[in-house]
Design an enzyme around this catalytic site. Structure first.
Site, PDB file in Angstrom:
ATOM      1  N   HIS A   1       0.847  -1.204   0.000  1.00 18.86           N
ATOM      2  CA  HIS A   1       0.000   0.000   0.000  1.00 18.86           C
ATOM      3  C   HIS A   1       0.888   1.261   0.000  1.00 18.86           C
ATOM      4  CE1 HIS A   1      -3.168  -2.616   2.180  1.00 18.86           C
ATOM      5  NE2 HIS A   1      -3.705  -2.304   1.039  1.00 18.86           N
TER       6      HIS A   1
ATOM      7  N   ARG B   1      -2.069  -6.491  -8.118  1.00 21.71           N
ATOM      8  CA  ARG B   1      -0.899  -7.351  -7.917  1.00 21.71           C
ATOM      9  C   ARG B   1      -0.741  -8.373  -9.019  1.00 21.71           C
ATOM     10  NH1 ARG B   1      -2.896  -7.809  -1.883  1.00 21.71           N
ATOM     11  NH2 ARG B   1      -4.747  -7.576  -3.167  1.00 21.71           N
TER      12      ARG B   1
ATOM     13  N   SER C   1      -2.883  -8.129   2.854  1.00 20.14           N
ATOM     14  CA  SER C   1      -3.207  -7.913   4.278  1.00 20.14           C
ATOM     15  C   SER C   1      -3.716  -9.186   4.936  1.00 20.14           C
ATOM     16  CB  SER C   1      -4.264  -6.817   4.421  1.00 20.14           C
ATOM     17  OG  SER C   1      -3.806  -5.598   3.906  1.00 20.14           O
TER      18      SER C   1
ATOM     19  N   LYS D   1     -18.085  -6.312   6.108  1.00 14.61           N
ATOM     20  CA  LYS D   1     -16.726  -6.848   6.266  1.00 14.61           C
ATOM     21  C   LYS D   1     -16.336  -6.926   7.726  1.00 14.61           C
ATOM     22  CE  LYS D   1     -14.243  -6.005   1.980  1.00 14.61           C
ATOM     23  NZ  LYS D   1     -13.164  -5.285   1.315  1.00 14.61           N
TER      24      LYS D   1
HETATM   25  P1  ADP Z   1      -9.902  -3.778  -0.347  1.00 15.74           P
HETATM   26  O1  ADP Z   1     -10.640  -4.522   0.732  1.00 15.74           O
HETATM   27  O2  ADP Z   1     -10.635  -2.555  -0.832  1.00 15.74           O
HETATM   28  O3  ADP Z   1      -9.401  -4.641  -1.479  1.00 15.74           O
HETATM   29  P2  ADP Z   1      -7.125  -3.564   0.511  1.00 15.74           P
HETATM   30  O4  ADP Z   1      -6.588  -2.794   1.673  1.00 15.74           O
HETATM   31  O5  ADP Z   1      -6.924  -5.033   0.516  1.00 15.74           O
HETATM   32  O6  ADP Z   1      -8.645  -3.159   0.410  1.00 15.74           O
HETATM   33  O7  ADP Z   1      -6.499  -2.998  -0.831  1.00 15.74           O
HETATM   34  C1  ADP Z   1      -6.642  -1.644  -1.200  1.00 15.74           C
HETATM   35  C2  ADP Z   1      -6.045  -1.431  -2.580  1.00 15.74           C
HETATM   36  O8  ADP Z   1      -4.639  -1.662  -2.519  1.00 15.74           O
HETATM   37  C3  ADP Z   1      -6.570  -2.418  -3.624  1.00 15.74           C
HETATM   38  O9  ADP Z   1      -6.658  -1.752  -4.863  1.00 15.74           O
HETATM   39  C4  ADP Z   1      -5.510  -3.491  -3.656  1.00 15.74           C
HETATM   40  O10 ADP Z   1      -5.481  -4.162  -4.898  1.00 15.74           O
HETATM   41  C5  ADP Z   1      -4.263  -2.639  -3.448  1.00 15.74           C
HETATM   42  N1  ADP Z   1      -3.167  -3.416  -2.901  1.00 15.74           N
HETATM   43  C6  ADP Z   1      -3.151  -4.179  -1.795  1.00 15.74           C
HETATM   44  N2  ADP Z   1      -1.936  -4.743  -1.604  1.00 15.74           N
HETATM   45  C7  ADP Z   1      -1.164  -4.335  -2.642  1.00 15.74           C
HETATM   46  C8  ADP Z   1       0.198  -4.590  -3.059  1.00 15.74           C
HETATM   47  N3  ADP Z   1       0.981  -5.409  -2.362  1.00 15.74           N
HETATM   48  N4  ADP Z   1       0.637  -3.998  -4.193  1.00 15.74           N
HETATM   49  C9  ADP Z   1      -0.190  -3.194  -4.901  1.00 15.74           C
HETATM   50  N5  ADP Z   1      -1.462  -2.923  -4.583  1.00 15.74           N
HETATM   51  C10 ADP Z   1      -1.948  -3.477  -3.469  1.00 15.74           C
END
Ligand code: ADP
Length: 158
Positions: A17, A90, A128, A41
């Site tokens: 992130h 990703r 995450s 969620k």
């Molecule tokens: P959500 O529940 O909305 O998917 P996340 O916190 O899991 O929330 O992810 C938020 C955004 O960050 C999403 O667009 C996700 O694809 C992106 N994201 C999460 N981890 C990574 C990573 N390692 N590299 C690039 N983008 C990421």
């Protein structure tokens, strides 16, 4: 003035992130990192805790702010005159999910453009949910999350 929003659960925020935030902060004049609170969620960290963690992490960038969104993200963006919704991808799995989501958001508000930023290869395995699981078994997450987040995970899992 080019404004964008980067929404997500950030439960917890990872180095993946932070990498997207850092790169986006260099592209957009203003970037709002939007912590989502979705009733359907189940989160490990409360909205307050996620906001505090993200707020600590974005301190290096003067053009990055943090906000909470409890409703529809497109409404949130429209209310603040932010035309760009940024999401990280990703890989193809993420892309297929993100593509569907972007179609739904486009149907809700065609005035908002979804842009995708591909992950840096250093971070493409960071997720995450997997990090929470690893931390719950007291595994070492120090290479996956910022130190403040590693500390918060340690406190959660005792
Ligand atoms: P959500 O529940 O909305 O998917 P996340 O916190 O899991 O929330 O992810 C938020 C955004 O960050 C999403 O667009 C996700 O694809 C992106 N994201 C999460 N981890 C990574 C990573 N390692 N590299 C690039 N983008 C990421």
């Amino acid at each position: 003035m080019m404004k964008a929003a980067f929404p997500g659960s950030f439960d917890p925020p990872t180095l993946g992130h932070v990498n997207i935030i850092q790169r986006a902060a260099g592209i957009f004049d203003e970037l709002a990192v939007v912590v989502a609170e979705n009733r359907l969620k189940k989160y490990l960290f409360s909205a307050r805790e996620r906001i505090d963690l993200v707020t600590g992490l974005v301190k290096p960038w003067k053009n990055v702010s943090v906000a909470l969104c409890k409703g529809l993200i497109v409404d949130f963006l429209k209310d603040r005159d932010i035309p760009i919704l940024l999401r990280g991808v990703r890989g193809t799995g993420d892309f297929s999910y993100e593509f569907d989501l972007s179609m739904m958001n486009r149907a809700l508000d065609p005035g908002i453009e979804t842009l995708f930023m591909t992950t840096d290869p250093d971070y493409f395995v960071l997720r995450s949910s997997a990090i929470k699981e690893l931390a719950s078994f007291h595994g070492d997450v120090s290479s996956m999350v910022p130190p403040e987040v590693a500390k918060a995970l340690k406190e959660k899992f005792g």
